[in-house]
Design a protein around this motif. Structure first.
Motif, PDB file in Angstrom:
ATOM      1  N   ASN A  11     -71.887  21.815  34.411  1.00 32.88           N
ATOM      2  CA  ASN A  11     -71.742  23.165  33.868  1.00 32.88           C
ATOM      3  C   ASN A  11     -71.022  24.104  34.834  1.00 32.88           C
ATOM      4  O   ASN A  11     -70.222  24.946  34.410  1.00 32.88           O
ATOM      5  N   GLU A  12     -71.276  23.955  36.127  1.00 34.45           N
ATOM      6  CA  GLU A  12     -70.599  24.777  37.130  1.00 34.45           C
ATOM      7  C   GLU A  12     -69.111  24.444  37.172  1.00 34.45           C
ATOM      8  O   GLU A  12     -68.269  25.334  37.280  1.00 34.45           O
ATOM      9  N   ARG A  15     -67.597  26.041  34.152  1.00 33.53           N
ATOM     10  CA  ARG A  15     -67.548  27.496  34.305  1.00 33.53           C
ATOM     11  C   ARG A  15     -66.342  27.907  35.142  1.00 33.53           C
ATOM     12  O   ARG A  15     -65.608  28.829  34.802  1.00 33.53           O
TER      13      ARG A  15
END
Length: 105
Positions: A11-12, A15
């Motif tokens: 997810n990072e 992002r």
């Protein structure tokens, strides 16, 4: 086959890509075509021209970008080229993960 990656890490990475950054994600990976490689680093960016320019600095061709419909297009870095680029980028934690060679239990 990819494994040994945490959802938070993925997810990072996404992002950062969504924000237009060059993003790095190293994870364990096995593929019979590359028997000497146990990890891959995916280097992605939303702006494909920016990604191609980044890759050009390391001798990577824009044709080598893995184009994804989901917006997470990336280069795959393997082996010695992977190590060289991670060192030059100062990504020592990802390099340590690469050097372990197998996921933690």
């Amino acid at each position: 086959m990819a494994f040994g990656i945490k959802r938070q890490e993925l997810n990072e990475w996404k992002r950062k890509i969504d924000q237009g950054e060059i993003a790095f994600l190293t994870h364990y990976w096995l593929d019979d075509r590359f028997p000497d490689c146990t990890t891959v680093t995916k280097v992605g960016c939303l702006d494909l021209d920016q990604l191609a320019d980044w890759g050009k600095r390391y001798g990577l061709r824009k044709e080598w970008i893995h184009h994804r419909k989901d917006g997470y297009s990336h280069f795959d870095l393997l082996g010695e080229r992977q190590r060289e680029i991670l060192l030059k980028e100062g990504l020592f934690e990802q390099l340590r993960q690469k050097d372990k060679g197998t996921p933690e239990s």
